[in-house]
Design a protein around this motif. Structure first.
Motif, PDB file in Angstrom:
ATOM      1  N   VAL A  23      -6.314  -7.149  -8.022  1.00  0.00           N
ATOM      2  CA  VAL A  23      -4.910  -7.526  -7.878  1.00  0.00           C
ATOM      3  C   VAL A  23      -4.137  -7.164  -9.141  1.00  0.00           C
ATOM      4  O   VAL A  23      -3.032  -6.614  -9.093  1.00  0.00           O
ATOM      5  CB  VAL A  23      -4.789  -9.041  -7.579  1.00  0.00           C
ATOM      6  N   PHE A  24      -4.750  -7.450 -10.315  1.00  0.00           N
ATOM      7  CA  PHE A  24      -4.105  -7.135 -11.588  1.00  0.00           C
ATOM      8  C   PHE A  24      -3.882  -5.637 -11.739  1.00  0.00           C
ATOM      9  O   PHE A  24      -2.806  -5.180 -12.127  1.00  0.00           O
ATOM     10  CB  PHE A  24      -4.959  -7.657 -12.741  1.00  0.00           C
ATOM     11  N   ALA A  25      -4.922  -4.855 -11.405  1.00  0.00           N
ATOM     12  CA  ALA A  25      -4.816  -3.395 -11.499  1.00  0.00           C
ATOM     13  C   ALA A  25      -3.762  -2.881 -10.534  1.00  0.00           C
ATOM     14  O   ALA A  25      -2.981  -1.978 -10.849  1.00  0.00           O
ATOM     15  CB  ALA A  25      -6.168  -2.755 -11.207  1.00  0.00           C
ATOM     16  N   GLY A  26      -3.749  -3.464  -9.322  1.00  0.00           N
ATOM     17  CA  GLY A  26      -2.758  -3.040  -8.340  1.00  0.00           C
ATOM     18  C   GLY A  26      -1.345  -3.324  -8.798  1.00  0.00           C
ATOM     19  O   GLY A  26      -0.440  -2.506  -8.632  1.00  0.00           O
ATOM     20  N   ASN A  27      -1.148  -4.490  -9.422  1.00  0.00           N
ATOM     21  CA  ASN A  27       0.172  -4.837  -9.936  1.00  0.00           C
ATOM     22  C   ASN A  27       0.594  -3.891 -11.047  1.00  0.00           C
ATOM     23  O   ASN A  27       1.749  -3.474 -11.127  1.00  0.00           O
ATOM     24  CB  ASN A  27       0.169  -6.280 -10.455  1.00  0.00           C
ATOM     25  N   THR A  29      -0.472  -0.782 -11.437  1.00  0.00           N
ATOM     26  CA  THR A  29      -0.197   0.514 -10.810  1.00  0.00           C
ATOM     27  C   THR A  29       1.194   0.539 -10.206  1.00  0.00           C
ATOM     28  O   THR A  29       1.957   1.493 -10.388  1.00  0.00           O
ATOM     29  CB  THR A  29      -1.243   0.802  -9.713  1.00  0.00           C
ATOM     30  N   GLN A  30       1.542  -0.545  -9.489  1.00  0.00           N
ATOM     31  CA  GLN A  30       2.848  -0.624  -8.862  1.00  0.00           C
ATOM     32  C   GLN A  30       3.957  -0.646  -9.904  1.00  0.00           C
ATOM     33  O   GLN A  30       4.991   0.016  -9.757  1.00  0.00           O
ATOM     34  CB  GLN A  30       2.920  -1.891  -7.982  1.00  0.00           C
ATOM     35  N   LYS A  31       3.720  -1.396 -10.979  1.00  0.00           N
ATOM     36  CA  LYS A  31       4.714  -1.477 -12.040  1.00  0.00           C
ATOM     37  C   LYS A  31       4.931  -0.123 -12.691  1.00  0.00           C
ATOM     38  O   LYS A  31       6.065   0.276 -12.967  1.00  0.00           O
ATOM     39  CB  LYS A  31       4.265  -2.502 -13.086  1.00  0.00           C
ATOM     40  N   GLY A  32       3.823   0.627 -12.922  1.00  0.00           N
ATOM     41  CA  GLY A  32       3.928   1.931 -13.557  1.00  0.00           C
ATOM     42  C   GLY A  32       4.719   2.919 -12.732  1.00  0.00           C
ATOM     43  O   GLY A  32       5.611   3.600 -13.237  1.00  0.00           O
ATOM     44  N   ILE A  33       4.443   2.996 -11.438  1.00  0.00           N
ATOM     45  CA  ILE A  33       5.128   3.978 -10.591  1.00  0.00           C
ATOM     46  C   ILE A  33       6.576   3.578 -10.360  1.00  0.00           C
ATOM     47  O   ILE A  33       7.451   4.434 -10.205  1.00  0.00           O
ATOM     48  CB  ILE A  33       4.370   4.181  -9.254  1.00  0.00           C
ATOM     49  N   GLN A  34       6.874   2.275 -10.356  1.00  0.00           N
ATOM     50  CA  GLN A  34       8.260   1.824 -10.229  1.00  0.00           C
ATOM     51  C   GLN A  34       9.067   2.216 -11.455  1.00  0.00           C
ATOM     52  O   GLN A  34      10.238   2.596 -11.345  1.00  0.00           O
ATOM     53  CB  GLN A  34       8.305   0.302 -10.026  1.00  0.00           C
ATOM     54  N   GLU A  35       8.444   2.135 -12.624  1.00  0.00           N
ATOM     55  CA  GLU A  35       9.107   2.561 -13.855  1.00  0.00           C
ATOM     56  C   GLU A  35       9.431   4.052 -13.808  1.00  0.00           C
ATOM     57  O   GLU A  35      10.521   4.476 -14.197  1.00  0.00           O
ATOM     58  CB  GLU A  35       8.204   2.249 -15.053  1.00  0.00           C
ATOM     59  N   HIS A  36       8.495   4.839 -13.306  1.00  0.00           N
ATOM     60  CA  HIS A  36       8.720   6.280 -13.208  1.00  0.00           C
ATOM     61  C   HIS A  36       9.737   6.617 -12.135  1.00  0.00           C
ATOM     62  O   HIS A  36      10.534   7.550 -12.290  1.00  0.00           O
ATOM     63  CB  HIS A  36       7.386   6.985 -12.926  1.00  0.00           C
ATOM     64  N   PHE A  37       9.735   5.879 -11.049  1.00  0.00           N
ATOM     65  CA  PHE A  37      10.737   6.034  -9.989  1.00  0.00           C
ATOM     66  C   PHE A  37      12.141   5.851 -10.560  1.00  0.00           C
ATOM     67  O   PHE A  37      13.042   6.657 -10.317  1.00  0.00           O
ATOM     68  CB  PHE A  37      10.449   4.995  -8.885  1.00  0.00           C
ATOM     69  N   SER A  38      12.326   4.811 -11.340  1.00  0.00           N
ATOM     70  CA  SER A  38      13.625   4.542 -11.955  1.00  0.00           C
ATOM     71  C   SER A  38      14.015   5.631 -12.952  1.00  0.00           C
ATOM     72  O   SER A  38      15.161   6.095 -12.981  1.00  0.00           O
ATOM     73  CB  SER A  38      13.578   3.176 -12.650  1.00  0.00           C
ATOM     74  N   ALA A  39      13.050   6.069 -13.778  1.00  0.00           N
ATOM     75  CA  ALA A  39      13.334   7.096 -14.788  1.00  0.00           C
ATOM     76  C   ALA A  39      13.750   8.411 -14.133  1.00  0.00           C
ATOM     77  O   ALA A  39      14.677   9.084 -14.601  1.00  0.00           O
ATOM     78  CB  ALA A  39      12.107   7.305 -15.669  1.00  0.00           C
ATOM     79  N   LEU A  40      13.082   8.795 -13.051  1.00  0.00           N
ATOM     80  CA  LEU A  40      13.401  10.051 -12.364  1.00  0.00           C
ATOM     81  C   LEU A  40      14.788  10.010 -11.740  1.00  0.00           C
ATOM     82  O   LEU A  40      15.521  11.008 -11.770  1.00  0.00           O
ATOM     83  CB  LEU A  40      12.344  10.345 -11.297  1.00  0.00           C
ATOM     84  N   CYS A  75       1.563  13.509  -9.234  1.00  0.00           N
ATOM     85  CA  CYS A  75       1.067  12.233  -9.765  1.00  0.00           C
ATOM     86  C   CYS A  75      -0.438  12.302  -9.989  1.00  0.00           C
ATOM     87  O   CYS A  75      -1.109  13.224  -9.521  1.00  0.00           O
ATOM     88  CB  CYS A  75       1.389  11.090  -8.801  1.00  0.00           C
ATOM     89  N   ASP A  76      -0.957  11.314 -10.689  1.00  0.00           N
ATOM     90  CA  ASP A  76      -2.392  11.260 -10.917  1.00  0.00           C
ATOM     91  C   ASP A  76      -3.122  10.828  -9.645  1.00  0.00           C
ATOM     92  O   ASP A  76      -2.510  10.615  -8.593  1.00  0.00           O
ATOM     93  CB  ASP A  76      -2.721  10.335 -12.086  1.00  0.00           C
ATOM     94  N   GLY A  77      -4.436  10.704  -9.725  1.00  0.00           N
ATOM     95  CA  GLY A  77      -5.259  10.486  -8.539  1.00  0.00           C
ATOM     96  C   GLY A  77      -4.935   9.247  -7.749  1.00  0.00           C
ATOM     97  O   GLY A  77      -5.004   9.246  -6.514  1.00  0.00           O
ATOM     98  N   ASP A  78      -4.547   8.161  -8.416  1.00  0.00           N
ATOM     99  CA  ASP A  78      -4.249   6.933  -7.684  1.00  0.00           C
ATOM    100  C   ASP A  78      -2.745   6.698  -7.526  1.00  0.00           C
ATOM    101  O   ASP A  78      -2.315   5.588  -7.202  1.00  0.00           O
ATOM    102  CB  ASP A  78      -4.900   5.728  -8.359  1.00  0.00           C
ATOM    103  N   ASN A  79      -1.954   7.764  -7.762  1.00  0.00           N
ATOM    104  CA  ASN A  79      -0.496   7.697  -7.585  1.00  0.00           C
ATOM    105  C   ASN A  79       0.138   6.567  -8.396  1.00  0.00           C
ATOM    106  O   ASN A  79       1.076   5.904  -7.943  1.00  0.00           O
ATOM    107  CB  ASN A  79      -0.137   7.522  -6.099  1.00  0.00           C
ATOM    108  N   SER A  80      -0.362   6.359  -9.598  1.00  0.00           N
ATOM    109  CA  SER A  80       0.174   5.299 -10.443  1.00  0.00           C
ATOM    110  C   SER A  80       1.086   5.826 -11.548  1.00  0.00           C
ATOM    111  O   SER A  80       1.849   5.063 -12.134  1.00  0.00           O
ATOM    112  CB  SER A  80      -0.965   4.498 -11.076  1.00  0.00           C
ATOM    113  N   HIS A  81       1.010   7.158 -11.839  1.00  0.00           N
ATOM    114  CA  HIS A  81       1.827   7.738 -12.903  1.00  0.00           C
ATOM    115  C   HIS A  81       2.240   9.159 -12.534  1.00  0.00           C
ATOM    116  O   HIS A  81       1.445   9.920 -11.966  1.00  0.00           O
ATOM    117  CB  HIS A  81       1.064   7.770 -14.230  1.00  0.00           C
TER     118      HIS A  81
END
Length: 305
Positions: A23-27, A29-40, A75-81
């Motif tokens: 759950v922690f890793a998933g959170n 991952t979600q936080k990382g891709i949301q940050e990149h979504f906003s930056a893009l 993106c990387d393999g788990d679509n987190s970055h």
């Protein structure tokens, strides 16, 4: 009352930890891709472009939160970055939002070639660190800077580059010595078709792992430094037989055409990893024995005119 076995207690504890970690890793991952979504999206906001010509950017949509499926994004393999951006040849103008770009701290490859940014990519805002970046291509972008300015901007912001291409960028003046600090340059250094001048920098010989070096169609002058073991093409006087230690070179491609090079060309037979040679429109002299090419086991392309 039945007692719980130690194995049951251990198993329950183990899977509880495992579930919490997932759950922690998933959170994260979600936080990382949301940050990149906003930056893009902020990066896109600074661009001017045609929906028809820039289909990649057209897919960067606020309503599609999975930026890993957007055009030009990798993106990387788990679509987190987000690890790569390719917006080359999309007729984009406007400004680059450097603050948003530098939020993409996992970015490894950036290709913005053949666009019309103003100010240039190396303007004062290009002053933070993208230490993960390995490949940078800004071909055909009007940078119009002196050597000391763009080289130092690269060294300070993207120190781990392996592949750098700045063709047709309006670069001028001598190449600043800070370029030698890009120790990780390995795949390619292409600064061709600019207005670079002065003598060929002897410090480039320190980039001993380079496989591809192109400094053609500039205004370099003078002899090739005697320290060179793997250096190349320009408006240089003097023979190329001064090259030493060439057998240790990693270079695979040499394109020396359309210059003022002189002397013998026997140096190429010491570059044992060469696969392609092009030497037309120079002032080479002397005789080349056909048998000499037997040392170049990987050679598949050869042009003298």
């Amino acid at each position: 009352m039945a007692l719980l076995s130690p194995s049951f207690i251990f198993s329950t504890f183990f899977y509880s930890i495992l579930f919490s970690s997932s759950v922690f890793a998933g959170n994260n991952t979600q936080k990382g891709i949301q940050e990149h979504f906003s930056a893009l999206l902020h990066l896109k906001h600074g661009f001017n472009f045609s929906e028809k010509a820039s289909t990649n950017l057209s897919s960067w949509d606020l309503n599609d939160t999975d930026c890993c499926v957007w055009g030009g994004i990798g993106c990387d393999g788990d679509n987190s970055h987000v690890i790569s951006i390719d917006l080359s040849n999309r007729r984009i103008s406007g400004r680059i939002d450097f603050e948003s770009l530098f939020r993409l701290q996992s970015l490894q490859s950036l290709n913005l070639a053949s666009n019309y940014f103003n100010p240039s990519p190396f303007s004062p805002g290009f002053n933070q660190n993208l230490s993960s970046l390995r490949e940078l291509s800004l071909d055909w972008i009007n940078i119009s800077m002196q050597g000391s300015e763009w080289v130092q901007a690269l060294f300070l912001s993207v120190p781990h580059l392996r592949d750098l291409s700045l063709r047709y960028c309006g670069l001028s003046g001598p190449i600043h010595s800070s370029l030698s600090k890009l120790h990780f340059l390995k795949s390619k250094l292409d600064l061709s078709n600019n207005n670079l001048s002065g003598s060929l920098p002897s410090f480039l010989v320190n980039l001993s792992k380079l496989e591809y070096l192109d400094l053609s169609f500039n205004s370099f002058s003078g002899p090739i430094p005697s320290s060179y073991g793997n250096e190349f093409r320009n408006k240089l006087g003097g023979g190329l037989d001064v090259i030493h230690n060439a057998s240790s070179s990693q270079l695979e491609y040499i394109y020396l055409g359309n210059n003022y090079l002189q002397g013998m060309v026997s140096f190429i037979f010491k570059l044992v990893k060469l696969s392609s040679i092009s030497l037309p429109f120079n002032n080479f002299s002397g005789v080349v024995e056909v048998g000499s090419f037997q040392t170049l086991k990987s050679l598949f392309s050869l042009s003298f005119r």
